[in-house]
Design an enzyme around this catalytic site. Sequence first.
Site, PDB file in Angstrom:
ATOM      1  N   HIS B  49       0.621  -1.307  -0.087  1.00 45.78           N
ATOM      2  CA  HIS B  49      -0.042   0.134  -0.054  1.00 45.78           C
ATOM      3  C   HIS B  49       0.895   1.281  -0.054  1.00 45.78           C
ATOM      4  O   HIS B  49       1.033   2.165   0.894  1.00 45.78           O
ATOM      5  CB  HIS B  49      -0.783  -0.013   1.256  1.00 45.78           C
ATOM      6  CG  HIS B  49      -1.639  -1.280   1.419  1.00 45.78           C
ATOM      7  ND1 HIS B  49      -1.339  -2.507   1.576  1.00 45.78           N
ATOM      8  CD2 HIS B  49      -3.204  -1.362   1.222  1.00 45.78           C
ATOM      9  CE1 HIS B  49      -2.330  -3.237   1.737  1.00 45.78           C
ATOM     10  NE2 HIS B  49      -3.488  -2.822   1.325  1.00 45.78           N
ATOM     11  N   ARG B 330     -17.857 -17.635  39.322  1.00 46.56           N
ATOM     12  CA  ARG B 330     -17.673 -16.430  38.963  1.00 46.56           C
ATOM     13  C   ARG B 330     -17.207 -15.502  40.204  1.00 46.56           C
ATOM     14  O   ARG B 330     -16.467 -14.565  40.296  1.00 46.56           O
ATOM     15  CB  ARG B 330     -18.991 -15.609  38.333  1.00 46.56           C
ATOM     16  CG  ARG B 330     -20.157 -15.854  39.151  1.00 46.56           C
ATOM     17  CD  ARG B 330     -21.188 -15.168  38.578  1.00 46.56           C
ATOM     18  NE  ARG B 330     -22.609 -15.145  39.242  1.00 46.56           N
ATOM     19  CZ  ARG B 330     -23.342 -14.220  39.452  1.00 46.56           C
ATOM     20  NH1 ARG B 330     -23.140 -12.997  39.175  1.00 46.56           N
ATOM     21  NH2 ARG B 330     -24.470 -14.556  40.247  1.00 46.56           N
ATOM     22  N   GLU B 378     -16.646  -3.607  24.792  1.00 52.17           N
ATOM     23  CA  GLU B 378     -15.803  -4.770  24.840  1.00 52.17           C
ATOM     24  C   GLU B 378     -14.682  -4.613  23.990  1.00 52.17           C
ATOM     25  O   GLU B 378     -13.610  -5.202  24.212  1.00 52.17           O
ATOM     26  CB  GLU B 378     -16.620  -5.857  24.768  1.00 52.17           C
ATOM     27  CG  GLU B 378     -17.681  -5.981  25.636  1.00 52.17           C
ATOM     28  CD  GLU B 378     -18.949  -5.299  25.378  1.00 52.17           C
ATOM     29  OE1 GLU B 378     -19.109  -4.747  24.422  1.00 52.17           O
ATOM     30  OE2 GLU B 378     -20.018  -5.414  26.366  1.00 52.17           O
ATOM     31  N   PHE B 403     -20.705 -11.539  25.751  1.00 55.02           N
ATOM     32  CA  PHE B 403     -20.091 -10.243  25.375  1.00 55.02           C
ATOM     33  C   PHE B 403     -18.728 -10.241  24.913  1.00 55.02           C
ATOM     34  O   PHE B 403     -18.316  -9.155  24.093  1.00 55.02           O
ATOM     35  CB  PHE B 403     -20.647  -9.215  26.344  1.00 55.02           C
ATOM     36  CG  PHE B 403     -21.980  -9.097  26.588  1.00 55.02           C
ATOM     37  CD1 PHE B 403     -23.052  -9.315  25.621  1.00 55.02           C
ATOM     38  CD2 PHE B 403     -22.427  -8.834  27.745  1.00 55.02           C
ATOM     39  CE1 PHE B 403     -24.501  -9.352  25.952  1.00 55.02           C
ATOM     40  CE2 PHE B 403     -23.930  -8.987  28.322  1.00 55.02           C
ATOM     41  CZ  PHE B 403     -24.755  -9.002  27.070  1.00 55.02           C
TER      42      PHE B 403
END
Lengths: 633, 633
Positions: B49, B330, B378, B403
């Site tokens: 490029h 958790r 996120e 997520f």
Amino acid sequence: MGIRALGGLFMSATTATVPSASTIEAVKEKGKRLSILSMMSTTAAGSGHPTSCMSAAELVAGTFFYAMKFDPKNPNSPDGDRFVLSKGHAAPILYAAFAEAGVFPESRVMTLRQFSSELEGHPTPRIPGVDAATGSLGQGLSVGAGLAIGARMDKSPTRVYVLMGDGEMAEGQIWEAAAFAGHYKLDNLTAIADVNALGQSEPTMYRHDMEIYRKKFEAEGWDAQVIDGHDVAAVLTALDRAKTIKGKPQAILARTIKGHGVSFLAGKEHWHGKPIPKDQLSAAIKEIGTPIDLPPDPGRSYARTSLPKPPDFPTPAAPDYDPSKPIATREAYGFALKRLGAVNPHIVAISGDVKNSTFSEIFGDAFPDHFYQGYIAEQNLVSAGVGLAARGKVPFLDTFACFLARAYDQVRMAAISRSNINLCGSHCGVSIGEDGPSQMALEDIAIFRAVHSSSVFYPSDAVSAERLTEIMARREGINYLRTSRPKMPILYSKDEKFPVPGFKVLRKSPQDKVTVIGAGVTLHEALKAADQLKSEGIPVCVIDLYCVKPIDGKAVAEQITATGGRLITVEDHWPEGGIGEAVLSALAQVGVAPSKSRLIAVRDMPHSGRPDELVDAFGISARHIVEAVRAIA
Amino acid sequence: MGIRALGGLFMSATTATVPSASTIEAVKEKGKRLSILSMMSTTAAGSGHPTSCMSAAELVAGTFFYAMKFDPKNPNSPDGDRFVLSKGHAAPILYAAFAEAGVFPESRVMTLRQFSSELEGHPTPRIPGVDAATGSLGQGLSVGAGLAIGARMDKSPTRVYVLMGDGEMAEGQIWEAAAFAGHYKLDNLTAIADVNALGQSEPTMYRHDMEIYRKKFEAEGWDAQVIDGHDVAAVLTALDRAKTIKGKPQAILARTIKGHGVSFLAGKEHWHGKPIPKDQLSAAIKEIGTPIDLPPDPGRSYARTSLPKPPDFPTPAAPDYDPSKPIATREAYGFALKRLGAVNPHIVAISGDVKNSTFSEIFGDAFPDHFYQGYIAEQNLVSAGVGLAARGKVPFLDTFACFLARAYDQVRMAAISRSNINLCGSHCGVSIGEDGPSQMALEDIAIFRAVHSSSVFYPSDAVSAERLTEIMARREGINYLRTSRPKMPILYSKDEKFPVPGFKVLRKSPQDKVTVIGAGVTLHEALKAADQLKSEGIPVCVIDLYCVKPIDGKAVAEQITATGGRLITVEDHWPEGGIGEAVLSALAQVGVAPSKSRLIAVRDMPHSGRPDELVDAFGISARHIVEAVRAIA
């Protein structure tokens, strides 16, 4: 005006006007009722987000019972205005609004979150009136933009309303969508931001600094109004004004209070996602208004039984290739789309600024009104496609296969939306060559297989690429086409059929020692290997697995059993979740296990080089297939 | 000042000043040389490029040879200023700048994109001076923000420069990063936007409307300067000014021309990603300056041989749970992080506004200076983690497991970055219950397995969750911990060891008919099933597959062989790419195939309901395991 709509089919102001005192009062009462129903239903469910509903009560009441045109007997009709609840955790107030509108009885909201109820914890299209699933935040504005573009293509007066939370406005996708909607001047799109200043775990980044949101939307070419979201007159005036804006989408930025109306909830932290305890519910309701006495819900389901299917269309012209000239499957995709566009007016393509690499420009040049530049914003690309599909369009969305990973959460949500969308990912695998690993999709088969309702197609020549593209346009669910960068020989005649599930047996003899399964560049490597092995006296069966999902395990098992249970798979992809595992899994489902197998795949991190160098260096060339066959034959 | 740096170790202005005419002239010459080397190297490579490099020539020259402090003999030293090339396709000019700075000889740039060269098509950390791979656009500003936060934590004067393209500024992640950097007032971060107005396939959305970019950055709390990016005096003055800004990150928004300096390239479409043909190269070079005569490259590799490893630390306190009290994995994650924080000062946690659900708040409350609120963004969360890791921090990044799909492209790029990052995804599978499918991760095992260098951990009790968290902090690569919402019984004593790869055999007898492999909620269902089956006279072996990747196929094969080759896997996950396929694949690698198998997984789209209802209704409960065992035993 407006308020008359409360009785049945909704009617709205069509010009900017001053809402009357009685209208304001009636909407205010609706808002209170929505708040109370949201509290009641979440307390009954024992979970949910009442305070996130209460901040939006006046906004939802004003939108549903003043601004929107909407037929509660046919709530998904494209003729009605559309409402997308981007902040999906406020589902209870959406359901309350549907109930108040007459979509289902008020008693139904008390079944919220129950196993037997269609009223899920977050909206899905099982619920009448819902176009797309929400609950992964920050996707609704893109869905709304897709709905709005679709409405404009249909020359429909439909308006699209999207209710967002401020927490989710931290998601970059909101700003991809804002840019997209501003660029395309979607003046039939109104975004309503419920800025209650509290996220799940603490205050939002900007709290109540409304001017930041105004600046951000205005920078994207939107009309923006900042209002007090609990002032019903202001809400209605803003909704009226939005309808008068031409050439711009409109943002109504509403300062609100989470848990508004109840003293022990209003503006308080640590109430996110918590229902009001049963013993405090009555006191909370009294602070807002009159208790609502509902009859027991009779238990009738209101789940939508039929969801949209892709519209049928006549057979397009057949592919037309010189069998002696190699051509890339990515280029065939462009020709296929163009042929489809000639017979299917519902097709809409969006490209992530790579139309000259994925070749969707062939379609775009032929049907410029059905082609949108999506720029480098893959998340918005996919969710806008979901909006288009909800309006009956057949979206084809393209970028490099590796960059579809950028929109994987959106694809996941598209599946929950029962959406029919088509994705084309070009430039798969190490065979792209010099650009290096950032541009190589080596995980796309794995991630698209792991989507409910998905189909995964992987053509090895231009004819199959075209035929599979046509199949996608007719097929429900999430369809993924993996195209390749290099030119490859034509394998099939133009009339060949490609059933789903299915595969093609390209080399076969009763003496075959091993079944070799490939697709894309590795199929051509397998064919080379087979020719060499045949000359060595080790004939092998070679299969083109053009359909990686679904797989007919029984049919594959028959082939493998015919070669003594010996199996080799070879793929331009990581070993995890790819063709090899797909085949093993399909065999396991029919109780068959290979006697000996080798799963050939890319196992080291690739780097730049020529395609042929990389295919060989990373272990997926004919040479490696020959070695593997010799080892197990 | 500044320009003296051209000779060796770079020096820069430390206060706002007026660059001298000779300084300007020298930087201008450097810019020309960088442009020419970019053209030469891409033409030699036959791809790349060049025009995307040429728009940035003065910006790169000014940054490298005027603003940055940087030791070319130790280009990855955290003491030097950092440069992140977010527009990764401009790699040739980055390599040219490194060569001009003395990191490697100029002749090396002529090996660009060759198989044997470390100078890949897009930057990766194999190349000296590069901290993180780029090439999937829009990620560099987040990486830069992570580097800048890390520098601030270290009280280092290091400044971070990020060069972005305007095409990539359509990516939402750029705006997540801009918000994050603004919020945390990262005044050691300077973003330079090379606004050349041309994307890959057509002009960018805003073309040269610089004021839009200014408004967007200013809205996020940045200092923003608009300049002519080819005016070296303006570039240097802007770089000087940026250093004087306190309390804000700085954006230098540079209007540039793609292909600047060469008449047949400048501002022209259809030159993106195309090298200059050999027969036009010399004419192009002459338009810019003097041809550069390079000796043949001697072929010595400059690839970095040692990449950062997570720093060692003393053994933390052991987990401490009442074995009679169920607790969610958790929550154990939060306790583990806190215990680790006490012995490892490098740990930094960022949460996506769910710290009270993932329990990283336990760590955050104990070590507030090592905890960052990442808000609902996120993508930025993960890439900022990559920046922190590049600075030697040990990032733990958390949100709901579903997520993390939002940041999958960022995880993919983290692997190409050879980054050491730790991700914790909570709320996996249908066992979350009422929130519904948008909040259920059913694909996370598949997607994290399909990441090179990844490890996938899936604890079934609090003790293993803690031990695996500690293992992650010591382990290279991309580590993923899948935690569960429901409370589960304690299975292990606090001193139990959890080797990687490895598994635990929880039920075992010589009479076992079937091996049942589970993890998380399904392991507990398998234990229930085993108890019932034992009472029916069908003993089974039960395995806790706490480490889903890597798997010791030989060890698993021994267990399965001991039960006559009969295998059942059961998982709270889609069948594709999950535990079942992982086990089949691991067995295939060691030449073993189960005689009979059943892969139990979630096969229909779930909806809301109680966890126990859903685990049963979607086919992964003890009842289903019992039925499957009976069918194959």
